[in-house]
Design an enzyme around this catalytic site. Structure first.
Site, PDB file in Angstrom:
ATOM      1  N   HIS A  87      33.850 -21.513 -32.336  1.00 37.22           N
ATOM      2  CA  HIS A  87      32.745 -21.930 -33.213  1.00 37.22           C
ATOM      3  C   HIS A  87      32.365 -20.839 -34.224  1.00 37.22           C
ATOM      4  O   HIS A  87      31.648 -21.130 -35.187  1.00 37.22           O
ATOM      5  CB  HIS A  87      31.503 -22.276 -32.394  1.00 37.22           C
ATOM      6  CG  HIS A  87      31.640 -23.498 -31.553  1.00 37.22           C
ATOM      7  ND1 HIS A  87      32.044 -24.707 -32.064  1.00 37.22           N
ATOM      8  CD2 HIS A  87      31.430 -23.698 -30.218  1.00 37.22           C
ATOM      9  CE1 HIS A  87      32.071 -25.610 -31.088  1.00 37.22           C
ATOM     10  NE2 HIS A  87      31.727 -25.020 -29.968  1.00 37.22           N
TER      11      HIS A  87
ATOM     12  N   ASP B 157      39.497 -28.025 -26.642  1.00 37.13           N
ATOM     13  CA  ASP B 157      38.103 -27.926 -26.219  1.00 37.13           C
ATOM     14  C   ASP B 157      37.373 -29.200 -26.635  1.00 37.13           C
ATOM     15  O   ASP B 157      37.633 -29.766 -27.697  1.00 37.13           O
ATOM     16  CB  ASP B 157      37.452 -26.708 -26.878  1.00 37.13           C
ATOM     17  CG  ASP B 157      36.084 -26.384 -26.320  1.00 37.13           C
ATOM     18  OD1 ASP B 157      35.969 -25.400 -25.560  1.00 37.13           O
ATOM     19  OD2 ASP B 157      35.108 -27.094 -26.660  1.00 37.13           O
TER      20      ASP B 157
ATOM     21  N   HIS C  36      34.437 -29.633 -27.703  1.00 36.94           N
ATOM     22  CA  HIS C  36      33.644 -29.447 -28.913  1.00 36.94           C
ATOM     23  C   HIS C  36      34.557 -29.058 -30.070  1.00 36.94           C
ATOM     24  O   HIS C  36      35.486 -28.276 -29.894  1.00 36.94           O
ATOM     25  CB  HIS C  36      32.586 -28.356 -28.711  1.00 36.94           C
ATOM     26  CG  HIS C  36      31.642 -28.639 -27.580  1.00 36.94           C
ATOM     27  ND1 HIS C  36      31.847 -28.153 -26.308  1.00 36.94           N
ATOM     28  CD2 HIS C  36      30.505 -29.367 -27.542  1.00 36.94           C
ATOM     29  CE1 HIS C  36      30.857 -28.565 -25.532  1.00 36.94           C
ATOM     30  NE2 HIS C  36      30.035 -29.304 -26.248  1.00 36.94           N
TER      31      HIS C  36
ATOM     32  N   ASP D   6      36.052 -28.076 -21.150  1.00 30.79           N
ATOM     33  CA  ASP D   6      34.813 -28.830 -21.053  1.00 30.79           C
ATOM     34  C   ASP D   6      34.988 -30.318 -21.340  1.00 30.79           C
ATOM     35  O   ASP D   6      34.016 -31.077 -21.309  1.00 30.79           O
ATOM     36  CB  ASP D   6      33.729 -28.235 -21.952  1.00 30.79           C
ATOM     37  CG  ASP D   6      34.246 -27.704 -23.268  1.00 30.79           C
ATOM     38  OD1 ASP D   6      35.422 -27.952 -23.602  1.00 30.79           O
ATOM     39  OD2 ASP D   6      33.476 -27.038 -23.978  1.00 30.79           O
TER      40      ASP D   6
END
Length: 338
Positions: free
Chosen positions: A123, A160, A162, A247
């Protein structure tokens, strides 16, 4: 040559207190791997990242800010991203581990490498920490591969749950790095629409594949086998890096996908088989994953595949092309013959 696990004690000294991205993530992984005799991986302490590699992605002024916050005892950088006194050192080794992964693979000193550090990185924007991330570890590694090692084609596959908005944006206008992301949408950080395909010379080299809540092993495997693998075959990368967040697991508290550890293992198997056929080195950099048991088991399952017995070259997938994969292939037809 060996399979290598890159790690560093500083990862547990990044003290985030009562926070999903906590030191217990690393201790859970270590406990699981120790119980499996480290799956035959050689454990290697990662170096701190070279400043030239770090500042090729993050401006010196931003690096100085992160160092200063740590020196002052830490604090919140935003609502989600927290630092402690040990966070700067941990972030240096997280980025350094990702760079060391590249060098070990390209020098032929390892058959596969897993870089297991925190904080995660995907991120992080060049001048902004966010989403638990300080430095963009995989972006620093890919940039090192291009700038310092002379590669022309690096593939980053981010599984991931996200969207890796930082990696997405850093390579948005580049065709030297093909960024492919499968991520749940809508979900933090709210980026990664299928219509985001890159810009300038990089149009078509940013591939975003959003999936809905409940996406399971079958859906993820269909997307890997029928979109990500064909993209890799078409692109012919000289290096493949997995931004390996766990995740998307069905037990994770921060998302609502339904992947299992077996699903992660099968995605890793498909990527390893593809890379074997292409002659491209393959390594993985830890990102998210916040259900401790699921994280540890999924990391172990992935490493077991990456470091296991040799797999055959690309063959026919055992997974059917689902609607999501078919739609992605249709979208990509403007740039890629899949």
């Amino acid at each position: 040559m060996a399979s290598v696990l890159l790690e560093h004690q500083s990862s547990v000294e990044h003290d985030t207190g009562s926070h999903p991205e906590q030191p217990a993530r690393i201790t859970a992984i270590d406990r699981e791997l120790a119980a499996r005799d480290w799956l035959g991986f050689e454990r290697v302490q990662s170096p701190a990242v070279d400043v030239a590699d770090l500042t090729a992605v993050h401006p010196q002024s931003y690096v100085d800010t992160i160092e200063r916050v740590a020196a002052n005892g830490g604090g919140h950088l935003d609502a989600d991203t927290l630092m402690s006194e040990g966070s700067y050192e941990a972030a240096l080794h997280a980025a350094g581990g990702a760079v060391a992964l590249v060098d070990l693979l390209l020098d032929g000193d390892a058959t596969t490498v897993f870089s297991a550090h925190r904080p995660p990185g995907h991120h992080a924007l060049p001048s902004r920490a966010m989403g638990f991330c300080l430095f963009n570890n995989v972006a620093v590694a890919a940039t090192h591969a291009v700038r310092s090692r002379g590669l022309e084609r690096v593939l980053i596959f981010d599984w991931d749950v996200h969207h890796g908005n930082g990696t997405n944006d850093i390579f948005h206008a580049s065709k030297e790095v093909l960024f492919v992301s499968i991520h749940e949408s809508p979900l933090y950080p709210g980026t990664g629409r299928a219509t985001d395909v890159g810009s300038g010379d990089g149009r078509g080299y940013t591939v975003n594949i959003p999936v809905s809540a409940g996406a399971d092993d079958a859906l993820y495997r269909s997307l890997v086998d029928h979109v990500v693998v064909p993209l890799a075959v078409a692109y012919e990368p000289q290096l493949v890096l997995i931004s390996a967040g766990f995740d998307a697991h069905r037990d994770d508290p921060l998302a609502t996908c339904a992947v299992t550890e077996e699903g992660f293992a099968e995605m890793a198997r498909s990527m390893r088989r593809c890379c074997s056929g292409l002659g491209a080195p393959l390594g993985a950099v830890l990102e998210g994953g916040y259900a401790l048991g699921a994280l540890a088991r999924s990391v172990a399952a992935t490493m077991e595949v990456l470091g296991g017995a040799a797999v055959n070259g690309a063959g026919e997938s055992e997974v059917a092309i689902g609607p999501a994969a078919a739609a992605a292939r249709e979208r990509l037809a403007e740039w890629w013959e899949l």
